[in-house]
Design an enzyme around this catalytic site. Sequence first.
Site, mmCIF file in Angstrom:
data_model
loop_
_atom_site.group_PDB
_atom_site.id
_atom_site.type_symbol
_atom_site.label_atom_id
_atom_site.label_comp_id
_atom_site.label_asym_id
_atom_site.label_seq_id
_atom_site.Cartn_x
_atom_site.Cartn_y
_atom_site.Cartn_z
ATOM 1 N N ASP A 119 32.040 -0.097 -19.765
ATOM 2 C CA ASP A 119 31.513 -1.366 -19.276
ATOM 3 C C ASP A 119 30.582 -1.951 -20.356
ATOM 4 O OD1 ASP A 119 31.214 -3.207 -16.843
ATOM 5 O OD2 ASP A 119 29.123 -2.599 -17.092
ATOM 6 N N HIS B 239 38.314 -0.243 -12.867
ATOM 7 C CA HIS B 239 37.199 -0.336 -13.809
ATOM 8 C C HIS B 239 36.440 0.989 -13.918
ATOM 9 C CE1 HIS B 239 34.469 -2.528 -16.340
ATOM 10 N NE2 HIS B 239 33.430 -2.305 -15.561
ATOM 11 N N TYR C 27 23.380 -8.731 -17.679
ATOM 12 C CA TYR C 27 23.847 -10.065 -17.293
ATOM 13 C C TYR C 27 23.065 -11.213 -17.902
ATOM 14 C CZ TYR C 27 26.490 -7.074 -14.307
ATOM 15 O OH TYR C 27 27.317 -6.076 -13.877
ATOM 16 N N TYR D 40 30.760 -13.623 -10.561
ATOM 17 C CA TYR D 40 29.570 -12.788 -10.362
ATOM 18 C C TYR D 40 28.610 -12.812 -11.542
ATOM 19 C CZ TYR D 40 31.330 -8.957 -13.334
ATOM 20 O OH TYR D 40 31.746 -8.198 -14.392
#
Length: 311
Positions: A104, A289, A229, A146
Site C-alpha cells: 500500500d 488489496h 492521505y 475515499y
Amino acid sequence: MVEKIEHSHLDVRGISLHIAHIGKGELGTVLFVHGFPEIWYSWRHQMIAAAEAGFKAIAPDLRGYGLSGQPTEPENTTWEDLVADLLAILDSLSIPKVFVVGKDFGAWPAYHLALYHPQRVLGVVTLGVPFIARNLDSDTLPEGFYILRWREPGRAEADFGRFDVRRVVRTIYILFSRVEIPIAERGQEIMDLADSSTPLPQWCTEEDVDVYAALYETSGFRFPLHMPYRSLLKVTAPADPKVEVPALLIMGEKDYVLRFPGMEDYVRSGTVKQFVPDLEIVYVPEGSHFVQEQFPEQVNQLLIDFVKSHL
C-alpha cells in the site's frame, strides 16, 4: 507461531519506533513496511516464513502508527521522514543492506529507499502499489472517492467519530478488500458503505480486527490521515527516476487499486518498467488489496524465491 515474534523499541530521530522482529539472519535481512490501516501485524505470515528461510525479518510500526511514538507535529511529517526512519532503523541495528518489502502506501518509502540509497538495498518488493513516478490523478474520480474525502481536513474525523475505533478499522478492512474503489454517494460518508452486519472477508477474523483496533486505540487516526492521505500530493521523485535494484510487484487481480484511472494499463503494458527496469510482475488471480494476508503461502513463496535469487 506469531507469539515467537519479538518486540523492541528503538529511539531514533527523536521518536520511539516499535519494531517486531524474528529470525537469526544467516542469509540477510528483510525489512517490511506496512500501509493503512495496517501495522506490523499485517506481515506476521511473511515474517515467520522469512525467518524459517534463514533471514532476519523486521517490521516496524511507522511513526504515528501502532506502538510507535507520535510526532510532536504530525502534520509536518514528510515522506522523507519515513525513509530517514527506515535508514535509522538499519543503522541502529548495524544492518548494511536489506531487502525491503512495502505494501500500500509503504511502497513509496520502500521504493524511495531503493531510489536514493541503492547501496543499502538488495532488492525491493511491493504489494498492491507499483512504483509511481508522479502523483495520482485523482481529479478524474468523483468527489466521493475515499482519498479525496479523507484528504479534506475534518471530514474523516467527523465520519470516523460516529463509531468506536474497532468499527472504523473493521469497516476499512471490508471496503479495501473489495474489487470496487470505495466511493461514497452524495449525502453519504465512507463509513456508511458497510455496517456492523457486513461480514469480514473470509481470511480476516474478528480476532485479527481486535489486534488492529487495540493499536489504533493507542495511536488514533490523526497521523494516519496525514500520512498518507493528506500528504499524497507532496510525494516527490526525480524528473527521470530509475530504480536500479531488482524488484518484484505482486498484484491481486481483484485489488481495487487496479481500478484507479490508468493504473491497470500502467502496470499491464509494462510502462512501469521505464522507471523500474529490472521488475518482475506477478498477478494473483483472486487476490485483493490484502493479498499477503489472504494468500499467505503463495505470497511467502514468491517473496522467498525472489530474495534467495538476489542474494
